[in-house]
Design a protein around this motif. Structure first.
Motif, PDB file in Angstrom:
ATOM      1  N   PHE A 154       0.838  -1.199   0.000  1.00  0.00           N
ATOM      2  CA  PHE A 154       0.000   0.000   0.000  1.00  0.00           C
ATOM      3  C   PHE A 154       0.876   1.253   0.000  1.00  0.00           C
ATOM      4  O   PHE A 154       1.854   1.348   0.761  1.00  0.00           O
ATOM      5  CB  PHE A 154      -0.925  -0.002   1.221  1.00  0.00           C
ATOM      6  N   LYS A 155       0.540   2.158  -0.882  1.00  0.00           N
ATOM      7  CA  LYS A 155       1.246   3.431  -0.965  1.00  0.00           C
ATOM      8  C   LYS A 155       0.313   4.525  -0.474  1.00  0.00           C
ATOM      9  O   LYS A 155      -0.839   4.623  -0.920  1.00  0.00           O
ATOM     10  CB  LYS A 155       1.682   3.716  -2.405  1.00  0.00           C
ATOM     11  N   THR A 156       0.828   5.351   0.433  1.00  0.00           N
ATOM     12  CA  THR A 156       0.003   6.382   1.049  1.00  0.00           C
ATOM     13  C   THR A 156       0.699   7.726   0.962  1.00  0.00           C
ATOM     14  O   THR A 156       1.897   7.842   1.254  1.00  0.00           O
ATOM     15  CB  THR A 156      -0.272   6.064   2.539  1.00  0.00           C
ATOM     16  N   THR A 157      -0.044   8.721   0.551  1.00  0.00           N
ATOM     17  CA  THR A 157       0.426  10.107   0.600  1.00  0.00           C
ATOM     18  C   THR A 157      -0.169  10.762   1.837  1.00  0.00           C
ATOM     19  O   THR A 157      -1.388  10.727   2.044  1.00  0.00           O
ATOM     20  CB  THR A 157       0.001  10.873  -0.659  1.00  0.00           C
ATOM     21  N   PHE A 158       0.683  11.351   2.675  1.00  0.00           N
ATOM     22  CA  PHE A 158       0.253  12.018   3.897  1.00  0.00           C
ATOM     23  C   PHE A 158       0.444  13.524   3.748  1.00  0.00           C
ATOM     24  O   PHE A 158       1.499  13.970   3.275  1.00  0.00           O
ATOM     25  CB  PHE A 158       1.062  11.534   5.109  1.00  0.00           C
ATOM     26  N   VAL A 159      -0.528  14.305   4.183  1.00  0.00           N
ATOM     27  CA  VAL A 159      -0.425  15.768   4.160  1.00  0.00           C
ATOM     28  C   VAL A 159      -0.540  16.278   5.594  1.00  0.00           C
ATOM     29  O   VAL A 159      -1.578  16.127   6.236  1.00  0.00           O
ATOM     30  CB  VAL A 159      -1.528  16.408   3.292  1.00  0.00           C
ATOM     31  N   ALA A 161       0.553  19.624   6.320  1.00  0.00           N
ATOM     32  CA  ALA A 161       0.177  21.015   6.075  1.00  0.00           C
ATOM     33  C   ALA A 161       0.283  21.238   4.572  1.00  0.00           C
ATOM     34  O   ALA A 161       0.752  20.363   3.824  1.00  0.00           O
ATOM     35  CB  ALA A 161       1.080  21.982   6.840  1.00  0.00           C
ATOM     36  N   LYS A 162      -0.125  22.418   4.130  1.00  0.00           N
ATOM     37  CA  LYS A 162      -0.169  22.684   2.695  1.00  0.00           C
ATOM     38  C   LYS A 162       1.181  22.441   2.022  1.00  0.00           C
ATOM     39  O   LYS A 162       1.249  21.889   0.923  1.00  0.00           O
ATOM     40  CB  LYS A 162      -0.614  24.125   2.452  1.00  0.00           C
ATOM     41  N   LEU A 163       2.254  22.829   2.671  1.00  0.00           N
ATOM     42  CA  LEU A 163       3.583  22.695   2.081  1.00  0.00           C
ATOM     43  C   LEU A 163       4.404  21.590   2.730  1.00  0.00           C
ATOM     44  O   LEU A 163       5.607  21.487   2.496  1.00  0.00           O
ATOM     45  CB  LEU A 163       4.326  24.033   2.179  1.00  0.00           C
ATOM     46  N   THR A 164       3.779  20.770   3.551  1.00  0.00           N
ATOM     47  CA  THR A 164       4.483  19.668   4.215  1.00  0.00           C
ATOM     48  C   THR A 164       3.732  18.379   3.962  1.00  0.00           C
ATOM     49  O   THR A 164       2.664  18.141   4.517  1.00  0.00           O
ATOM     50  CB  THR A 164       4.591  19.914   5.734  1.00  0.00           C
ATOM     51  N   TYR A 165       4.276  17.542   3.085  1.00  0.00           N
ATOM     52  CA  TYR A 165       3.607  16.285   2.775  1.00  0.00           C
ATOM     53  C   TYR A 165       4.627  15.257   2.290  1.00  0.00           C
ATOM     54  O   TYR A 165       5.745  15.585   1.899  1.00  0.00           O
ATOM     55  CB  TYR A 165       2.509  16.492   1.727  1.00  0.00           C
ATOM     56  N   TRP A 166       4.217  13.993   2.332  1.00  0.00           N
ATOM     57  CA  TRP A 166       5.046  12.875   1.912  1.00  0.00           C
ATOM     58  C   TRP A 166       4.264  12.043   0.898  1.00  0.00           C
ATOM     59  O   TRP A 166       3.063  11.796   1.082  1.00  0.00           O
ATOM     60  CB  TRP A 166       5.448  11.995   3.099  1.00  0.00           C
ATOM     61  N   ILE A 167       4.918  11.605  -0.174  1.00  0.00           N
ATOM     62  CA  ILE A 167       4.236  10.926  -1.267  1.00  0.00           C
ATOM     63  C   ILE A 167       4.614   9.446  -1.311  1.00  0.00           C
ATOM     64  O   ILE A 167       5.794   9.099  -1.179  1.00  0.00           O
ATOM     65  CB  ILE A 167       4.575  11.595  -2.617  1.00  0.00           C
TER      66      ILE A 167
END
Length: 598
Positions: A154-159, A161-167
């Motif tokens: 499973f691949k998950t993108t976490f946000v 904040a608007k400019l802080t996220y992981w893909i």
């Protein structure tokens, strides 16, 4: 003049900052990832890029080995070593060998924190958040293809904040063994074997039952894309038929509203999900989301559900008076009918692809008419928006410059015994006043009076009312203006200026907020036009102030005091004013064009 100008500039700078902050919040995907993110799994936030820091969040499967006829529980959570929360996420399952997206999600365990997302033409192939509130943990289920044998990751993108996220953060791999068990059979709604037949839904329309349909004239030609019928069967119940064209996992629904707007409505769904037909009750919340009622209300009973040739049909016995989500409904009172069709999941329907609203209210217990859904006229909304743009982006934005910078321009030129600068100022502000009052009345007529709505969700109506009140009192303040040499004249000057500039700032803010309203249907580019207007306005103030201070010197003091001649730099000021007026008219016309085309 310098002190008052500084106050004005500070107010506009604060307003610009607030608008930019609001703008920032608008472009974030607060209600879930868009379908455009399915391929890249990136939130595509302007100015942002994936964080290089270790991700403080993880996706944890409940087991690492399973059979293909089982479901897998996934927990999307903050790692134990972190105290951070995530505002958004997007998750999909991938075949570890081919990297192809597989399986579907069931978000029923998430307690309203997540929702399915249509990717690659499959409704629930991905899952995402439903709101931007901070979350520590979200639990969902994943169902593998029944014939899959292999390893899934499973691949998950976490946000955060608007400019802080992981893909595409990877989970632990899960080995799936193809099950030899025979899967549970379901009824294919397209199969004609022992399937219920859709009755003649058009029979009796306008005679023994009321009918509301789309498009216009379709009852006579028997080719409606959506149709609902209603008739009273006893003192406590209505018989409702819901009929419409669908494709795959979709629904047709009818809602009962008192105000022609989605929100606080009772809904009857006729849905097909995974070849399972059913009729359900649901509720449109004030926030315009839909929640299916977990336990159907007493008196609600589906008597028939059928599917044939791309059309779904549900026949329902429905109570006339009932309470849903602590809201009392009485269908013996006038209600507008809302019909919609769109994708559905196992536990709730999703945002509609097509919507129709009745042009008038109807009493379902005794109306036996044929009524066609007509798209509500947008003329009044378009007039309201256009009038406000002309009033505040054009007339007021030019009118406020006249008394501040043009008093020593056009000296000796009068119209009806009034200085020309005052004539321009008065004419432009009277135009703004008239258009504001008329626009205010128009929108109240269009929406049928004050519509109760959360200020935090939509501050536009409240700010608009405050703006109108401030604008309304301005000419009456001007009528009570004391003589120029009166000892208290400065009090009037300050009060008149503050009320006027406050109304102007709130009006521009209100126009900016209107862009994000669903009813406005304005394009994203409108934000840039409004931002350009604010920059142009503040820039004109700064340039004209600089010129006024530069020209004010001891050498030409006598000339400036000469009431028979223009002050130095008059031609330059006129040129700047002319250029400024052309720009704001152009920007205003562009916004009006967007409004007219909405």
């Amino acid at each position: 003049m310098g002190t008052s100008l500084s106050a004005v500039c500070y107010l506009w700078i604060i307003a610009l900052v607030c608008l930019c902050l609001r703008f920032d919040s608008v472009i974030a995907n607060s209600n879930g990832a868009p379908t455009a993110s399915c391929t890249s799994m990136s939130p595509d936030h302007d100015g942002g890029s994936p964080s290089n820091d270790p991700c403080p969040f993880e996706t944890v499967p409940s087991q690492v080995e399973m059979f293909s006829n089982e479901s897998l529980t996934l927990t999307i959570q903050t790692k134990l070593s972190s105290s951070k929360t995530f505002k958004g996420f997007l998750i999909m399952g991938f075949d570890s060998v081919t990297d192809v997206v597989i399986g579907t999600f069931d978000t029923g365990l998430s307690q309203g924190q997540s929702q399915p997302l249509m990717c690659y033409d499959t409704y629930d192939m991905a899952a995402t958040h439903r709101s931007p509130t901070g979350k520590n943990s979200v639990t969902i289920e994943w169902i593998p293809p029944i014939d899959f044998d292999g390893v899934v990751v499973f691949k998950t993108t976490f946000v955060e904040a608007k400019l802080t996220y992981w893909i595409k953060e990877l989970s632990q791999q899960v080995k799936i063994t193809r099950s030899d068990a025979t899967p549970t059979t379901t009824i294919d709604p397209q199969s004609t074997t022992e399937q219920p037949v859709i009755p003649d839904v058009y029979e009796g329309c306008g005679i023994s039952k009321g009918c509301a349909a789309a498009p216009a004239g379709c009852v006579g030609s028997r080719d409606c894309s959506m149709l609902t019928t209603y008739k009273r069967v006893n003192d406590n119940h209505l018989q409702l038929e819901v009929y419409g064209q669908i494709s795959g996992d979709e629904y047709v629904a009818v809602g009962f509203s008192t105000d022609r707007e989605m929100g606080v409505d009772s809904v009857v769904e006729c849905a097909n999900y995974r070849n399972k037909l059913g009729a359900y009750q649901s509720y449109n919340t004030p926030e315009k989301s839909n929640l299916r009622v977990e336990s159907q209300l007493p008196g609600f009973n589906m008597t028939l559900a059928a599917f044939s040739d791309g059309f779904i049909y549900c026949n329902v016995l429905h109570p006339i008076s009932y309470t849903m989500n602590n809201v009392a409904f009485d269908l013996s009172q006038p209600h507008y009918l809302l019909m919609a069709t769109g994708p559905t999941g196992d536990y709730n329907i999703q945002e509609h692809n097509e919507e129709e609203i009745s042009s008038s209210s109807v009493v379902l217990t005794n109306a036996l008419c044929i009524m066609y859904f007509k798209e509500a006229s947008r003329v009044l909304k378009q007039l309201h928006g256009s009038f406000m743009v002309i009033a505040w982006l054009m007339a007021a934005s030019a009118g406020v410059l006249m008394p501040r910078y043009m008093k020593k321009t056009w000296v000796g030129k009068q119209f009806m015994k009034k200085d020309l600068w005052f004539v321009f100022h008065q004419g432009l502000m009277v135009l703004a006043w008239c258009l504001t009052v008329v626009g205010f009345i128009i929108i109240f007529v269009d929406v049928g009076g004050w519509v109760s709505e959360s200020v935090s969700e939509n501050p536009h109506p409240l700010i608009g009312c405050i703006t109108t009140v401030l604008a309304f009192i301005q000419p009456f303040m001007a009528l009570m203006r004391p003589l120029p040499d009166a000892p208290n004249r400065y009090i009037f000057n300050w009060a008149h200026m503050l009320v006027g500039y406050s109304a102007h700032i709130l009006a521009i803010t209100c126009i900016f907020l209107a862009v994000e309203m669903d009813e406005a249907e304005l394009p994203y580019e409108t934000y840039w036009i409004l931002t350009a207007h604010i920059c142009c306005y503040v820039g004109a103030h700064l340039i004209l102030t600089y010129l006024a201070r530069r020209d004010y010197s001891a050498a030409d003091f006598a000339l400036k005091s000469d009431g028979s001649r223009d002050a130095q730099g008059s031609k330059l000021r006129q040129g700047i004013l002319a250029g400024y007026v052309c720009i704001i008219i152009g920007l205003g016309v562009a916004v009006i064009a967007f409004i007219a085309g909405a």
